[in-house]
Enzyme design. Structure first.
Site, PDB file in Angstrom:
ATOM      1  N   LYS A 180      15.173  44.817 -18.679  1.00  0.00           N
ATOM      2  CA  LYS A 180      14.360  45.283 -19.742  1.00  0.00           C
ATOM      3  C   LYS A 180      15.237  45.798 -20.691  1.00  0.00           C
ATOM      4  O   LYS A 180      16.115  46.569 -20.815  1.00  0.00           O
ATOM      5  CB  LYS A 180      13.634  46.360 -19.036  1.00  0.00           C
ATOM      6  CG  LYS A 180      12.876  45.857 -17.713  1.00  0.00           C
ATOM      7  CD  LYS A 180      11.506  45.316 -18.389  1.00  0.00           C
ATOM      8  CE  LYS A 180      10.489  44.817 -17.501  1.00  0.00           C
ATOM      9  NZ  LYS A 180       9.367  44.230 -18.029  1.00  0.00           N
ATOM     10  N   ASP A 207      13.421  40.743 -21.152  1.00  0.00           N
ATOM     11  CA  ASP A 207      12.341  41.168 -21.397  1.00  0.00           C
ATOM     12  C   ASP A 207      11.942  42.218 -22.310  1.00  0.00           C
ATOM     13  O   ASP A 207      12.369  43.427 -21.877  1.00  0.00           O
ATOM     14  CB  ASP A 207      11.370  41.398 -20.028  1.00  0.00           C
ATOM     15  CG  ASP A 207       9.933  41.684 -20.458  1.00  0.00           C
ATOM     16  OD1 ASP A 207       9.564  41.460 -21.362  1.00  0.00           O
ATOM     17  OD2 ASP A 207       9.185  42.025 -19.418  1.00  0.00           O
ATOM     18  N   GLU A 235      11.655  37.267 -22.913  1.00  0.00           N
ATOM     19  CA  GLU A 235      10.282  37.466 -22.802  1.00  0.00           C
ATOM     20  C   GLU A 235       9.757  38.611 -23.832  1.00  0.00           C
ATOM     21  O   GLU A 235      10.323  39.521 -24.135  1.00  0.00           O
ATOM     22  CB  GLU A 235       9.790  37.922 -21.488  1.00  0.00           C
ATOM     23  CG  GLU A 235       8.437  37.978 -21.032  1.00  0.00           C
ATOM     24  CD  GLU A 235       8.390  38.414 -19.597  1.00  0.00           C
ATOM     25  OE1 GLU A 235       7.320  38.469 -19.075  1.00  0.00           O
ATOM     26  OE2 GLU A 235       9.150  38.358 -18.946  1.00  0.00           O
ATOM     27  N   ASP A 260       4.300  36.801 -23.029  1.00  0.00           N
ATOM     28  CA  ASP A 260       3.787  37.710 -21.970  1.00  0.00           C
ATOM     29  C   ASP A 260       2.505  38.344 -22.439  1.00  0.00           C
ATOM     30  O   ASP A 260       1.515  37.900 -22.210  1.00  0.00           O
ATOM     31  CB  ASP A 260       4.796  38.696 -21.081  1.00  0.00           C
ATOM     32  CG  ASP A 260       4.077  39.562 -20.361  1.00  0.00           C
ATOM     33  OD1 ASP A 260       2.730  39.283 -19.887  1.00  0.00           O
ATOM     34  OD2 ASP A 260       4.959  40.458 -19.834  1.00  0.00           O
ATOM     35  N   LYS A 284      -0.281  36.464 -15.543  1.00  0.00           N
ATOM     36  CA  LYS A 284      -0.333  37.668 -14.602  1.00  0.00           C
ATOM     37  C   LYS A 284      -1.978  37.777 -14.298  1.00  0.00           C
ATOM     38  O   LYS A 284      -2.964  37.909 -15.267  1.00  0.00           O
ATOM     39  CB  LYS A 284      -0.047  38.938 -15.379  1.00  0.00           C
ATOM     40  CG  LYS A 284       1.588  38.863 -15.579  1.00  0.00           C
ATOM     41  CD  LYS A 284       2.159  40.192 -16.029  1.00  0.00           C
ATOM     42  CE  LYS A 284       3.647  39.999 -16.287  1.00  0.00           C
ATOM     43  NZ  LYS A 284       4.205  41.362 -16.962  1.00  0.00           N
ATOM     44  N   ASP A 339       8.233  41.052  -8.196  1.00  0.00           N
ATOM     45  CA  ASP A 339       8.947  42.148  -7.523  1.00  0.00           C
ATOM     46  C   ASP A 339       8.316  43.399  -7.497  1.00  0.00           C
ATOM     47  O   ASP A 339       8.765  44.266  -6.783  1.00  0.00           O
ATOM     48  CB  ASP A 339      10.204  42.328  -8.112  1.00  0.00           C
ATOM     49  CG  ASP A 339      10.160  42.856  -9.590  1.00  0.00           C
ATOM     50  OD1 ASP A 339       9.085  42.361 -10.309  1.00  0.00           O
ATOM     51  OD2 ASP A 339      11.035  43.444 -10.180  1.00  0.00           O
TER      52      ASP A 339
END
Length: 375
Positions: A180, A207, A235, A260, A284, A339
């Site tokens: 991240k 990301d 991402e 995303d 998602k 995860d």
């Protein structure tokens, strides 16, 4: 249809460029048919991404979605009723859609993976797109999927924090790490280099969660390329709606771009494709509204040559089980982005999936295998 709120403590805070949380909060829904068969679903609260709240999801489920479903057929013909019952509220739609699929699977006496793989080789999506799920020849050999594998997210932190986390997750058996970034462009390259040094055998993903400007993204990624850093993808480097900026980033650095936050629904995906803004898409369930629209998004992305990843918000084991079953049934290659349940201190459910390092283990049960919420 019944709802209840579930709050799942995390063993480690989850931190991104958009939020920090120490709990996974969700609305769990059950739908029951006239024979007493029950399907389970969940609506995670993700204020900073979807805008959905526990109160809003519960209201949508107990109100217009319940009004649409109760009295309708306990089969997939009712999936369109869920999506059309209310504008937005995709987490609530996700919950009801998963519960409907779970109910159908249980009524058929098969696992969720088996149910999705048994859709006669195709699935007609909400826009009428016929979506191949699995060939009959492959299905006839049975269902060989005992596990799906996931990457592991490294929360936003200092280079030292990220290095420690990377080394620990590598010891846990994770071979793909998603770092991240996006809160501090000036220090992001240093963070990535620290992770590479701490976990040299791991595949790295980045990301930014919309946290960079286009020029910052290009600068950070060019620096990483100059240091010969290998990245599987980057991402959502820039703001969700700024597809021109994302296309610019894609053209001006060497790494693959994964959309995303830019892709919630089919209209968003079409916009990304037309703009040439991404090489791949992260689908998602909480963004698109469940398994039914997710299947369609995955197929359209495939037809246009985009890479496909199934990801998660901070769902519990219930929602992750549904997403993992979708991965298995559509035979997506590579490690996925599922995860979220790993971060929980423990599963709040009786039954369902479990984690063994990066492996998501399916239960030997009908549907999702959820039998109750633990006290």
């Amino acid at each position: 249809m019944r709802t209840r709120r579930v709050r799942v403590p995390l063993h480690t805070p989850f931190v991104t460029a958009l939020r920090r949380t120490e709990f996974a909060e969700t609305v769990v829904v059950t739908v029951e048919d006239s024979d007493g068969c029950v399907g389970w679903g969940e609506a995670p609260q993700v204020w900073r991404v979807t805008g959905d709240s526990l109160a809003g999801s519960a209201a949508a489920l107990e109100g217009p979605i319940s009004d649409a479903l109760v009295g309708a057929g306990a089969d997939l013909s009712s999936a369109g009723l869920i999506q059309g019952a209310v504008v937005g509220n995709r987490s609530a739609k996700m919950a009801a859609d998963i519960a409907l699929h779970d109910l159908v699977a249980r009524r058929s006496g098969v696992s969720m993976t088996g149910h999705l793989a048994e859709l006669d080789g195709h699935f007609v999506g909400l826009s009428g797109v016929s979506v191949p799920v699995m060939s009959r020849d492959t299905r006839s050999t049975g269902y060989p999927w005992n596990t799906v594998t996931t990457d592991m997210t490294l929360s936003v932190g200092t280079p030292a924090d990220l290095a420690d986390a990377a080394a620990a997750r590598a010891r846990d058996g994770f071979t793909t790490l998603k770092i991240k970034v996006g809160t501090d462009a000036a220090g992001d390259a240093e963070r990535v280099l620290a992770v590479r040094e701490a976990a040299p055998g791991c595949v790295l993903r980045l990301d930014a969660n919309t946290g960079w400007r286009a020029d910052e993204a290009v600068a950070v990624l060019t620096t990483l390329a100059d240091h010969d850093v290998e990245l599987e993808f980057v991402e959502q480097p820039v703001a969700r709606r700024d597809l021109e900026a994302m296309a610019y980033v894609r053209r001006n650095q060497p790494y693959q771009i994964l959309a995303d936050e830019s892709v919630f629904d089919l209209e968003d995906l079409v916009d990304v494709i037309r703009a040439g803004a991404a090489d791949a898409v992260n689908v998602k369930l909480a963004k698109c509204g469940g398994i039914t629209p997710a299947i369609e998004l995955l197929e359209v992305a495939k037809r246009h040559g985009l890479g496909r990843l199934v990801g998660c918000m901070m769902e519990s084991h219930l929602g992750i089980g549904a997403a993992a079953a979708l991965v298995a049934a559509t035979d997506l290659p590579g490690e996925q982005d599922l995860d979220a349940g790993w971060w929980a201190r423990s599963s709040p459910y009786e039954g369902g999936i479990a984690y063994d390092g990066p492996r998501i283990l399916f239960p030997r049960a009908n549907g999702l295998g959820i039998e109750g919420v633990l006290p």
